[in-house]
Design a protein around this motif. Sequence first.
Motif, PDB file in Angstrom:
ATOM      1  N   MET A 125      38.558  63.352  29.036  1.00  0.00           N
ATOM      2  CA  MET A 125      37.784  62.149  29.359  1.00  0.00           C
ATOM      3  C   MET A 125      36.807  61.816  28.229  1.00  0.00           C
ATOM      4  N   ASP A 126      36.228  60.614  28.308  1.00  0.00           N
ATOM      5  CA  ASP A 126      35.327  60.154  27.243  1.00  0.00           C
ATOM      6  C   ASP A 126      33.987  60.877  27.248  1.00  0.00           C
ATOM      7  N   VAL A 127      33.405  61.035  28.438  1.00  0.00           N
ATOM      8  CA  VAL A 127      32.050  61.589  28.534  1.00  0.00           C
ATOM      9  C   VAL A 127      31.952  62.570  29.692  1.00  0.00           C
ATOM     10  N   SER A 128      30.966  63.449  29.595  1.00  0.00           N
ATOM     11  CA  SER A 128      30.681  64.417  30.654  1.00  0.00           C
ATOM     12  C   SER A 128      29.188  64.413  30.917  1.00  0.00           C
ATOM     13  N   ASN A 129      28.817  64.815  32.126  1.00  0.00           N
ATOM     14  CA  ASN A 129      27.390  64.988  32.426  1.00  0.00           C
ATOM     15  C   ASN A 129      27.118  66.466  32.669  1.00  0.00           C
ATOM     16  N   ALA A 130      25.898  66.774  33.073  1.00  0.00           N
ATOM     17  CA  ALA A 130      25.540  68.085  33.599  1.00  0.00           C
ATOM     18  C   ALA A 130      24.608  67.811  34.767  1.00  0.00           C
ATOM     19  N   SER A 131      24.697  68.606  35.809  1.00  0.00           N
ATOM     20  CA  SER A 131      23.801  68.510  36.964  1.00  0.00           C
ATOM     21  C   SER A 131      24.498  68.716  38.282  1.00  0.00           C
ATOM     22  N   GLY A 292      23.314  62.520  37.447  1.00  0.00           N
ATOM     23  CA  GLY A 292      23.012  63.732  36.700  1.00  0.00           C
ATOM     24  C   GLY A 292      22.477  63.462  35.311  1.00  0.00           C
ATOM     25  N   ARG A 293      22.554  64.484  34.476  1.00  0.00           N
ATOM     26  CA  ARG A 293      21.971  64.389  33.139  1.00  0.00           C
ATOM     27  C   ARG A 293      23.032  64.178  32.076  1.00  0.00           C
ATOM     28  N   ILE A 294      22.683  63.411  31.050  1.00  0.00           N
ATOM     29  CA  ILE A 294      23.527  63.236  29.879  1.00  0.00           C
ATOM     30  C   ILE A 294      22.659  63.491  28.654  1.00  0.00           C
ATOM     31  N   VAL A 295      23.066  64.434  27.836  1.00  0.00           N
ATOM     32  CA  VAL A 295      22.309  64.790  26.636  1.00  0.00           C
ATOM     33  C   VAL A 295      23.008  64.199  25.409  1.00  0.00           C
ATOM     34  N   ALA A 316      18.557  66.688  16.496  1.00  0.00           N
ATOM     35  CA  ALA A 316      17.762  66.969  17.686  1.00  0.00           C
ATOM     36  C   ALA A 316      18.529  66.474  18.905  1.00  0.00           C
ATOM     37  N   PHE A 317      18.232  67.052  20.061  1.00  0.00           N
ATOM     38  CA  PHE A 317      18.929  66.714  21.294  1.00  0.00           C
ATOM     39  C   PHE A 317      17.948  66.128  22.300  1.00  0.00           C
ATOM     40  N   VAL A 318      18.398  65.103  23.001  1.00  0.00           N
ATOM     41  CA  VAL A 318      17.519  64.399  23.944  1.00  0.00           C
ATOM     42  C   VAL A 318      18.306  63.963  25.172  1.00  0.00           C
ATOM     43  N   LEU A 319      17.618  63.841  26.300  1.00  0.00           N
ATOM     44  CA  LEU A 319      18.220  63.185  27.457  1.00  0.00           C
ATOM     45  C   LEU A 319      18.392  61.715  27.103  1.00  0.00           C
TER      46      LEU A 319
END
Length: 450
Positions: A125-131, A292-295, A316-319
């Motif tokens: 798939m194109d994108v994934s989340n976490a949560s 949920g969250r996407i970083v 750097a990584f951000v929400l």
Amino acid sequence: MNYKYFPHTAEDLQAMLEKVGVDSLDALYSDIPEAIRFRQEYNLPEGVSEVEIRQALELLGAQNKPLTCFAGFGVYDHYTPAAIPQLLQRSEFLTSYTPYQAEISQGTLHYIFEYQSMMAELTGMDVSNASMYDGTTACAEAMMMAVAAGKKTNRVLVSGAMNPKTVEVIKTYALHQGIELTMLDVKDGVTSRQDLEAQLAQGGVAGVIVQQPNVYGIVEDFTGFADACHEHKALFVIDSVAADLAVLKTPAEWGADIAVGDGQSLGIPMQFGGPYVGYMCCTEKLIRKMPGRIVGMTRELLPAVEGEEPRHGQRAFVLTLQAREQHIRRQKATSNICSNQSLMALWVTIYMSLMGKQGIKEAAELSYAGAHYLCDELLKTGHFSLVYDKPFFNEFFVKYDGDVAALQQRFAEAGFMGGIAYEDGILFAVTEQRTKDEIDRLVALTHQTH
């Protein structure tokens, strides 16, 4: 010394009562009806030393009887590399709070980013989340996501060949969200294509949810399912065991809009039912509907130097894509989920990193081979028959010509968890942990008087 974590003294309590204007604890709780107030002594033991509590817990643990597992039904006995628990404790990954403050959460944000990247690749798939808490709630969130994307309808079709545990969670979510569920017929152990098309033709369907492999362990053929869904403006959702996607056709290849499932099979021990981690991936056009969250990853902008182009420093990584407020203002949020199951997301990230693509694939292939060997050996006994003659992966559904409960008791007494009794048969599962010797010993038990 100030023992600030000790319970309050009588003087402390009296000072607090005076502050709020009451003279006793009974007066403080006077608004609570007497009928529901607990007036007995609490059944709490006296405090003991560390040595004593360790001894008590060891005695308690000794009552467990570990069984060699040939059961699945959504939870599978995969191997956990020894390095995972150690790497899990590295200081850069530890946090006492959810990662809103990017400047102090780079380790957490980094591994969530890596987790998302790996899950997107695993599902295609194109994108994934976490949560996601686990696979069942991830599937329920996908149902709500489909309804939110559909806007004009609240009806969702669910395959009757899904795990009933997942269906029960979906029903609970649907009940309180005003979502109408319709169960699709099952024909010869798989989702009825005819019923799917008939239900879609009635109109007003926001989404269709199926499972791969399904509850009987069968690998279904979803050719044309996505086209049928999209023709009627419905989203196509596939719920899969994560590890199986190392060798099976991915949700993206089936044309799914949303891919969900449980990540437990990626090295998380069964541990009495949790904690696990659900995954959710989708197409890019649905990313703003995703809970949920996407970083995301960016690069710091260094101080400008006169006469030079802007310079960028470390990554750097951000929400991203979601404001913190979406987790606070529940009525405006895409989801009420806030905890990001961060520890378990880190667990499967390390697992996939250690195993690599080839390692995950080999584990899946060993599981497949073991399941087919067990199935063949059971059929040779003459006491078992396949309920559905369909392709299966590492789990299969058979009928037994004797007493199922007595057989499983015999298995347990010999040290085996011999499948799951389901409907009028038994579901057996095999992972890469099971050896030929273990399989042969399990089969030998079926030759005894039954």
